[in-house]
Design an enzyme around this catalytic site. Sequence first.
Site, PDB file in Angstrom:
ATOM      1  N   CYS A 192     -53.995 -73.081  59.334  1.00 25.67           N
ATOM      2  CA  CYS A 192     -53.526 -72.093  58.253  1.00 25.67           C
ATOM      3  C   CYS A 192     -54.421 -72.258  56.722  1.00 25.67           C
ATOM      4  CB  CYS A 192     -51.698 -71.888  57.959  1.00 25.67           C
ATOM      5  SG  CYS A 192     -51.698 -73.222  57.598  1.00 25.67           S
ATOM      6  N   HIS A 235     -46.967 -73.721  55.876  1.00 28.12           N
ATOM      7  CA  HIS A 235     -47.765 -73.330  55.962  1.00 28.12           C
ATOM      8  C   HIS A 235     -47.608 -72.116  55.056  1.00 28.12           C
ATOM      9  CE1 HIS A 235     -49.246 -69.946  58.843  1.00 28.12           C
ATOM     10  NE2 HIS A 235     -48.556 -68.925  57.950  1.00 28.12           N
ATOM     11  N   HIS A 247     -52.078 -64.157  57.807  1.00 30.24           N
ATOM     12  CA  HIS A 247     -53.061 -65.011  57.674  1.00 30.24           C
ATOM     13  C   HIS A 247     -52.884 -65.608  59.919  1.00 30.24           C
ATOM     14  CE1 HIS A 247     -49.037 -65.501  60.197  1.00 30.24           C
ATOM     15  NE2 HIS A 247     -49.170 -64.669  59.941  1.00 30.24           N
TER      16      HIS A 247
END
Length: 272
Positions: A192, A235, A247
């Site tokens: 990520c 994240h 993402h």
Amino acid sequence: MNARPRLTTAIAALTVAGSLFACLSPSAFGIDADAAVTVTSVRSFPKLNATRVDLLVESASIAVDGSAAWGGVESLDVPQTKSQAELDAEAQAAAQEAAAQAEAQAETEARAQAASRASRRTATNDAQAAASDAAGDDADAAADAAASGEVSTSQNGAAVATGNGAAVVAYALQFQGVPYVYGGSTTSGWDCSGFTSYVFRRFGVTLSHSSSAQRGSGTRVTDPQPGDLMWKPGHVGIYIGNGRMVHASTPATGTLVASTSYYSGWEYYRLV
């Protein structure tokens, strides 16, 4: 000297006795001469035809008429038997034929599987090409919006805003489908924070390859706009508008567009 006269006397006596016996008639023995019967013995033998065989002469074949009947023996159904060598040869031939058929079937199945894989690869490439085309369309729309100052909605559900935020969204959307690789930071695969740092680097913003370190970059805002960095514990992603984000999600899904409601506790930071 006395033996010879004795022998001679004996012989003379026997001779005289024999002569007297011959002169006697049958009546002298009490036999009727009229009743005397003559007995004749006859013995016959069958005629034999002896065939002389010369064993030293080679025997000759005898010609037989082709129409001669043999009592049905010529039409007997005599079963045909095979030697062990013939049976072994037939078994080996059958085994070779079965092996050839199995090999042909395996080759056919392999070709079918290869064709199926090629078809799947073609479908995947087509999907990626379509996503790339869509990303290009979004980029064009973003450029138009940036020039006009208008806000619209793209086919990916992203709100196309003005300024550099729209360009960030358009650039980020083209990477849908890139695999998720932990620690990666290139289009071959990324996690990520690797994805967000790669995208913002295009616009002159340097981010650390760490989600926790990216928190606090830029200016924190409460009214998120397309192109803002999204952060939550563990994240990060990029907001594209209308409650959606792009993402690098998980190894199973890779890079994709998702709803922001899938997670909670987001913080938004404006970097461009």
